[in-house]
Scaffold this motif. Sequence first.
Motif, short mmCIF file in Angstrom:
data_model
loop_
_atom_site.label_atom_id
_atom_site.label_comp_id
_atom_site.label_asym_id
_atom_site.label_seq_id
_atom_site.Cartn_x
_atom_site.Cartn_y
_atom_site.Cartn_z
N TYR A 60 -43.38 -54.74 58.93
CA TYR A 60 -42.04 -55.31 58.79
C TYR A 60 -41.94 -56.13 57.51
CZ TYR A 60 -38.14 -58.51 59.68
OH TYR A 60 -37.00 -59.25 59.56
N GLY A 61 -42.88 -57.03 57.30
CA GLY A 61 -42.85 -57.85 56.09
C GLY A 61 -42.98 -57.01 54.83
N ALA A 62 -43.91 -56.05 54.87
CA ALA A 62 -44.10 -55.18 53.70
C ALA A 62 -42.84 -54.38 53.40
CB ALA A 62 -45.28 -54.25 53.94
N MET B 89 -51.06 -53.89 59.54
CA MET B 89 -51.18 -54.56 58.25
C MET B 89 -50.81 -53.58 57.14
SD MET B 89 -54.49 -56.52 56.60
CE MET B 89 -54.51 -57.79 57.89
N SER B 90 -50.06 -54.07 56.15
CA SER B 90 -49.57 -53.17 55.10
C SER B 90 -49.27 -53.94 53.84
CB SER B 90 -48.29 -52.47 55.58
OG SER B 90 -47.76 -51.64 54.56
N GLY B 91 -49.62 -53.36 52.70
CA GLY B 91 -49.14 -53.85 51.42
C GLY B 91 -47.75 -53.30 51.16
N TRP B 92 -46.98 -53.98 50.31
CA TRP B 92 -45.61 -53.51 50.09
C TRP B 92 -45.57 -52.16 49.39
CZ3 TRP B 92 -44.32 -52.68 45.08
CH2 TRP B 92 -44.86 -53.50 44.07
N GLY B 93 -46.60 -51.82 48.63
CA GLY B 93 -46.62 -50.53 47.96
C GLY B 93 -46.63 -49.37 48.92
N ALA B 94 -47.23 -49.57 50.10
CA ALA B 94 -47.28 -48.51 51.11
C ALA B 94 -45.90 -48.22 51.68
CB ALA B 94 -48.24 -48.90 52.22
N ARG B 95 -44.99 -49.19 51.61
CA ARG B 95 -43.65 -49.02 52.17
C ARG B 95 -42.60 -48.69 51.11
NH1 ARG B 95 -44.75 -47.80 56.79
NH2 ARG B 95 -42.63 -48.25 57.44
N HIS C 106 -38.08 -42.43 47.32
CA HIS C 106 -38.54 -41.04 47.24
C HIS C 106 -37.51 -40.04 46.72
CE1 HIS C 106 -36.78 -40.91 51.33
NE2 HIS C 106 -36.58 -39.63 51.06
N PRO C 107 -36.20 -40.28 46.84
CA PRO C 107 -35.27 -39.30 46.27
C PRO C 107 -35.33 -39.21 44.74
CG PRO C 107 -34.17 -40.61 47.96
CD PRO C 107 -35.48 -41.29 47.65
N TRP C 108 -35.80 -40.28 44.12
CA TRP C 108 -35.79 -40.27 42.65
C TRP C 108 -37.13 -40.58 42.00
CZ3 TRP C 108 -36.83 -44.84 39.92
CH2 TRP C 108 -36.78 -46.02 40.67
N ALA C 109 -38.13 -41.00 42.79
CA ALA C 109 -39.44 -41.32 42.19
C ALA C 109 -40.56 -41.06 43.19
CB ALA C 109 -39.47 -42.78 41.73
N ALA C 110 -41.68 -40.59 42.67
CA ALA C 110 -42.89 -40.40 43.46
C ALA C 110 -43.81 -41.59 43.22
CB ALA C 110 -43.60 -39.11 43.06
N VAL C 111 -44.22 -42.25 44.31
CA VAL C 111 -45.06 -43.45 44.20
C VAL C 111 -46.53 -43.07 44.27
CG1 VAL C 111 -45.67 -45.66 45.26
CG2 VAL C 111 -43.27 -44.89 45.23
N HIS C 112 -47.30 -43.56 43.30
CA HIS C 112 -48.75 -43.38 43.28
C HIS C 112 -49.36 -44.78 43.35
CE1 HIS C 112 -48.55 -39.12 41.83
NE2 HIS C 112 -47.36 -39.54 41.43
N ASN C 113 -49.96 -45.10 44.48
CA ASN C 113 -50.42 -46.46 44.74
C ASN C 113 -51.93 -46.57 44.50
OD1 ASN C 113 -50.72 -49.10 45.53
ND2 ASN C 113 -49.87 -48.83 47.58
N PHE C 114 -52.30 -47.24 43.42
CA PHE C 114 -53.71 -47.43 43.08
C PHE C 114 -54.22 -48.81 43.48
CE2 PHE C 114 -52.09 -44.15 40.31
CZ PHE C 114 -53.11 -43.22 40.29
N ALA C 115 -53.37 -49.63 44.07
CA ALA C 115 -53.75 -50.99 44.44
C ALA C 115 -54.89 -50.98 45.45
CB ALA C 115 -52.55 -51.74 45.02
N LYS C 116 -55.71 -52.03 45.41
CA LYS C 116 -56.87 -52.10 46.29
C LYS C 116 -57.08 -53.53 46.76
CE LYS C 116 -61.88 -51.36 46.46
NZ LYS C 116 -63.10 -50.98 45.71
#
Length: 239
Positions: free
Chosen positions: A194-196, A21-27, A33-43
């Motif tokens: 896969y969906g995420a 199971m995964s949210g799209w933010g995790a993927r 990543h080559p141009w931005a660092a993702v900080h995922n605060f979603a809950k």
Amino acid sequence: MKILLAGDSTVANCPTHEYPMSGWGARLPRHVHPWAAVHNFAKGGASTESFVEEGLWGQLLDTAEAGSLVLIQFGHNDQKHPHLAARTGYAANLRRMVAEVQALGAVPVLCTSVERRHFLADGTLEDSLEDYPEVVREIALELHLAVVDLNAWTRALYPGLGVEESKSLFCHFGPGGHAHWADGLADNTHFSEYGASLVAGEVAGQLGVLGFGPDALPGSQTSTTAGLTTAGFTTAGRG
């Protein structure tokens, strides 16, 4: 550049015991990543109200800096609370979030909520999120913001794959198929990896269309993911 995510379980990094199971933010990091660092605060379970009350919004703002992108996707849990109706509490909270992001010199990007996979008896997809996605579009137009219309995109994606094949986007396990859900699971809200990944790829692609990232393609309003071409987002100016 930083990309900061505010949202619910459909965006969040899910607990490891719930894999795959995964949210799209995790993927999303694999795409940007080559141009931005993702900080995922979603809950999981978060609404526009609880996200603030639990301090997650404050943490996000503390991490943001001028030029950061702040992607905001709520609705699934707001619609469970009468005082967070789409055109009242929900809309007011989104406007407040946008103002606080802009006050920092960061860039808010509104995302309409991904649709649930609820097919009706005639094979059409239920409109499970009522007027929440439309309110997001209206606020984006009103405030001259960019919006990634994941609701419209997923509403095209699921029927395009079909009733059976679209199950692969979500978490469906038979009895004994997953240690955490020993009796089985048929979840049509939470994505599989896969969906995420498909949704994250769409988000990344649309950020490029909006003018962010090294491969930005301003002016285009279509994208292709897994062979499915849709007009998946709306641009209402840049905030």
